[in-house]
Design a protein around this motif. Structure first.
Motif, short mmCIF file in Angstrom:
data_model
loop_
_atom_site.label_atom_id
_atom_site.label_comp_id
_atom_site.label_asym_id
_atom_site.label_seq_id
_atom_site.Cartn_x
_atom_site.Cartn_y
_atom_site.Cartn_z
N LEU A 89 16.84 28.83 51.11
CA LEU A 89 16.12 28.78 52.38
C LEU A 89 16.89 29.49 53.49
CD1 LEU A 89 14.79 25.10 52.26
CD2 LEU A 89 13.54 27.20 51.76
N ARG A 90 18.19 29.31 53.53
CA ARG A 90 18.98 29.95 54.58
C ARG A 90 19.07 31.45 54.37
NH1 ARG A 90 23.96 25.56 55.13
NH2 ARG A 90 22.75 23.94 56.19
N ARG A 91 19.15 31.88 53.12
CA ARG A 91 19.19 33.32 52.83
C ARG A 91 17.88 33.98 53.26
NH1 ARG A 91 21.95 38.09 51.00
NH2 ARG A 91 20.47 39.32 49.82
N VAL A 92 16.76 33.38 52.89
CA VAL A 92 15.45 33.94 53.27
C VAL A 92 15.31 33.96 54.79
CG1 VAL A 92 12.96 33.56 53.18
CG2 VAL A 92 14.34 33.29 51.10
N GLU A 93 15.71 32.88 55.43
CA GLU A 93 15.63 32.82 56.89
C GLU A 93 16.48 33.91 57.54
OE1 GLU A 93 16.59 29.67 60.53
OE2 GLU A 93 17.02 29.14 58.45
N ALA A 94 17.69 34.13 57.01
CA ALA A 94 18.58 35.14 57.56
C ALA A 94 17.99 36.54 57.42
CB ALA A 94 19.95 35.07 56.88
N VAL A 95 17.42 36.85 56.26
CA VAL A 95 16.84 38.17 56.03
C VAL A 95 15.64 38.40 56.94
CG1 VAL A 95 15.64 39.61 54.34
CG2 VAL A 95 17.69 38.36 53.67
N ILE A 96 14.77 37.41 57.05
CA ILE A 96 13.58 37.56 57.90
C ILE A 96 13.97 37.78 59.36
CG2 ILE A 96 11.55 36.37 58.78
CD1 ILE A 96 11.20 35.11 56.06
N VAL A 97 14.95 37.01 59.85
CA VAL A 97 15.40 37.18 61.23
C VAL A 97 15.97 38.58 61.43
CG1 VAL A 97 17.07 36.39 62.95
CG2 VAL A 97 15.80 34.72 61.60
N GLY A 98 16.78 39.04 60.48
CA GLY A 98 17.35 40.38 60.59
C GLY A 98 16.30 41.47 60.56
N VAL A 99 15.31 41.32 59.71
CA VAL A 99 14.23 42.31 59.61
C VAL A 99 13.43 42.37 60.90
CG1 VAL A 99 12.02 42.76 58.48
CG2 VAL A 99 14.05 42.28 57.11
N LEU A 100 13.09 41.21 61.46
CA LEU A 100 12.31 41.18 62.70
C LEU A 100 13.08 41.85 63.84
CD1 LEU A 100 10.80 37.57 62.55
CD2 LEU A 100 9.65 39.75 62.08
N ILE A 101 14.38 41.61 63.92
CA ILE A 101 15.19 42.24 64.96
C ILE A 101 15.22 43.75 64.76
CG2 ILE A 101 17.54 42.46 65.85
CD1 ILE A 101 17.91 39.50 65.35
N LEU A 104 23.05 50.49 67.60
CA LEU A 104 23.68 49.78 66.47
C LEU A 104 24.57 48.65 66.97
CD1 LEU A 104 24.21 49.65 63.42
CD2 LEU A 104 26.15 51.20 63.79
N CYS A 105 25.30 48.92 68.05
CA CYS A 105 26.15 47.87 68.64
C CYS A 105 25.30 46.70 69.12
CB CYS A 105 26.95 48.47 69.79
SG CYS A 105 27.95 47.26 70.68
N LEU A 106 24.20 47.04 69.81
CA LEU A 106 23.33 45.98 70.33
C LEU A 106 22.67 45.18 69.21
CD1 LEU A 106 21.59 47.73 73.37
CD2 LEU A 106 23.38 45.98 73.41
N ILE A 107 22.24 45.86 68.13
CA ILE A 107 21.55 45.15 67.06
C ILE A 107 22.49 44.21 66.31
CG2 ILE A 107 21.84 46.80 65.16
CD1 ILE A 107 18.94 46.30 64.42
N ILE A 108 23.75 44.62 66.14
CA ILE A 108 24.73 43.74 65.49
C ILE A 108 24.97 42.51 66.35
CG2 ILE A 108 27.12 43.53 64.72
CD1 ILE A 108 27.02 46.48 63.94
N LEU A 109 25.14 42.73 67.65
CA LEU A 109 25.35 41.61 68.57
C LEU A 109 24.14 40.68 68.59
CD1 LEU A 109 27.03 40.24 70.78
CD2 LEU A 109 25.96 41.79 72.43
N ALA A 110 22.94 41.26 68.67
CA ALA A 110 21.73 40.44 68.72
C ALA A 110 21.51 39.69 67.41
CB ALA A 110 20.52 41.32 69.04
N ALA A 111 21.78 40.37 66.29
CA ALA A 111 21.55 39.75 64.99
C ALA A 111 22.49 38.56 64.77
CB ALA A 111 21.73 40.78 63.87
N GLN A 112 23.77 38.73 65.11
CA GLN A 112 24.70 37.62 64.92
C GLN A 112 24.39 36.46 65.87
OE1 GLN A 112 28.91 38.61 63.62
NE2 GLN A 112 28.41 40.47 64.78
N THR A 113 24.00 36.80 67.10
CA THR A 113 23.62 35.75 68.04
C THR A 113 22.41 34.98 67.53
OG1 THR A 113 24.47 37.09 69.88
CG2 THR A 113 22.97 35.27 70.42
N ALA A 114 21.41 35.72 67.02
CA ALA A 114 20.22 35.07 66.47
C ALA A 114 20.57 34.22 65.25
CB ALA A 114 19.18 36.13 66.09
N GLY A 115 21.52 34.68 64.47
CA GLY A 115 21.94 33.90 63.30
C GLY A 115 22.54 32.57 63.69
N TYR A 116 23.37 32.56 64.73
CA TYR A 116 23.95 31.30 65.19
C TYR A 116 22.88 30.39 65.81
CZ TYR A 116 28.69 33.02 64.44
OH TYR A 116 29.85 33.47 63.87
#
Length: 413
Positions: free
Chosen positions: A71-83, A98-110
């Motif tokens: 469940l966490r893996r699927v959730e992580a992939v979907i969040v990353g794809v949407l971003i 690229l810098c912004l997307i890495i920052l946004a993706a990790q923030t969204a992950g937390y």
């Protein structure tokens, strides 16, 4: 001519078939292969490696761990794809995007609490952003992730993973046997002139039990996960609570045993020219440690035994050893009191030794054990009810509707 024995690889593999490493390797390999075959049929990608990668990552030794990781893996992939899709529409791929997307993706992950999969959010976002046809690749990656996670979960549902309760029980019994061996060694040396280095070695041996506790705790956590959501286990909560409270008791006894070894080490430093105790006192204490060691081992057998007949036998033996230990403790206390009145040197260490013995006897007490077990069962049940409070409310409401319909039907009839 002597021919040395050569181990048979097949026999060795059969012997290790229940080893967690072997089980994990076989199950994850099979799940990854099946996920790749399924993805070849459903995905448009020529080499859909995301599916076997997901299956390889989410398939664990226990069903509960597999489900949560899936469940966490699927959730992580979907969040990353949407971003990534959002960024591709707005800015495309540049160094600063690229810098912004890495920052946004990790923030969204937390923020979405994906746990250990925070980096997976950023990886998915970067991979999707780096392709030309963002939308097509994005949904193919989501599809492959769902395939891998689905195969991993189905793999464990249809081929239920092993239950590691017996393995955890063996670890607890091994710990109790090491504690028993240390107590017997201590009891045998009380009547001799103990060198300080030998007393320090016993103290080091007692401290080493802390590392053993850590290993047993890891085995017990694996056993607790293996009974969650496992269709082969009907009383998973009871197994978890019995083993966990049993290990907690042994852990407390281990701490007390370490303090006791420290007390005897201090006594050895003060009595380098004479035995730790006179012969009569040493013999009484030796008898006490024999019964105390047997009680610890019987306690471990009691908490790890699942057959009722064996449990009753272990309980009877534990009760008997505790009675004998209390009698030996009282006799040792009387002898120590007389000894202190005649020779009051290091009287405080005598009292500390008796207090530590009393603490171990209190921890192993049957009534104390039953009380702690019931408290833990009540706490676990209460936490489960609070966690699924919404479902319990729905269940009560449905039952109320059913009773009302039956009452109305009987009245109309």
């Amino acid at each position: 001519m002597y021919v040395p024995d050569v181990p048979d690889p097949v026999a060795e593999l059969v012997k290790r078939r229940h080893d967690p490493v072997v089980v994990q390797t076989v199950r994850s390999t099979a799940a990854a292969t099946i996920a790749y075959v399924v993805a070849l049929q459903l995905s448009k990608e020529p080499a859909p490696l995301t599916a076997p990668l997901t299956a390889l990552l989410v398939v664990q030794v226990t069903l509960y761990a597999t489900l949560t990781r899936s469940l966490r893996r699927v959730e992580a992939v979907i969040v990353g794809v949407l971003i990534a899709v959002a960024f591709s529409v707005l800015v495309g791929l540049t160094w600063w995007s690229l810098c912004l997307i890495i920052l946004a993706a990790q923030t969204a992950g937390y923020l979405t609490r994906v746990g250990d999969w925070v980096q997976e959010v950023a990886i998915s976002a970067m991979l999707v952003l780096g392709v030309t046809q963002v939308t097509t690749y994005a949904w193919d990656r989501v599809l492959e992730t769902l395939i891998g996670a689905g195969v991993g979960m189905a793999f464990n549902f249809f081929l239920a993973p092993p239950v590691w309760v017996e393995t955890a029980g063996n670890s607890i019994e091994d710990l109790a046997r090491r504690m028993r061996q240390l107590m017997l060694h201590i009891g045998q040396e009380l009547g001799s002139q103990m060198a300080v280095d030998r007393a320090a070695a016993r103290l080091y041996e007692a401290r080493r039990l802390d590392h053993d506790i850590t290993q047993v705790d890891a085995a017990l956590r694996q056993a607790e996960d293996s009974v969650r959501l496992n269709p082969r286990v009907k009383e998973g909560l009871l197994y978890r609570v019995v083993l966990r409270t049993g290990l907690d008791t042994l852990e407390i006894c281990t701490v007390i045993l370490r303090v006791m070894s420290r007390t005897l080490t201090d006594l050895a430093k003060a009595r380098t020219e004479e035995p730790l105790f006179p012969p009569e006192v040493a013999e009484a204490l030796k008898d006490l440690f024999v019964h105390l060691a047997a009680a610890v081992e019987s306690f471990a057998v009691l908490v790890t035994t699942q057959v009722s007949a064996n449990a009753e036998e272990a309980e009877s033996r534990l009760s008997s050893e505790l009675v004998k230990a209390h009698a030996s403790r009282d006799r040792s206390a009387d002898l120590l009191l007389r000894r202190v009145q005649e020779h009051p040197r290091q009287w405080q260490l005598h009292g500390a030794l008796l207090a530590e013995i009393d603490r171990i006897l209190d921890e192993l007490d049957m009534e104390q054990r039953s009380k702690r077990l019931m408290e833990e069962l009540d706490r676990s049940t209460r936490e489960k009810r609070e966690r699924f409070l919404f479902l319990h409310k729905i269940q009560r409401r449905i039952r109320r509707w059913i009773r009302r319909d039956r009452k109305d039907g009987s009245t109309a009839g």
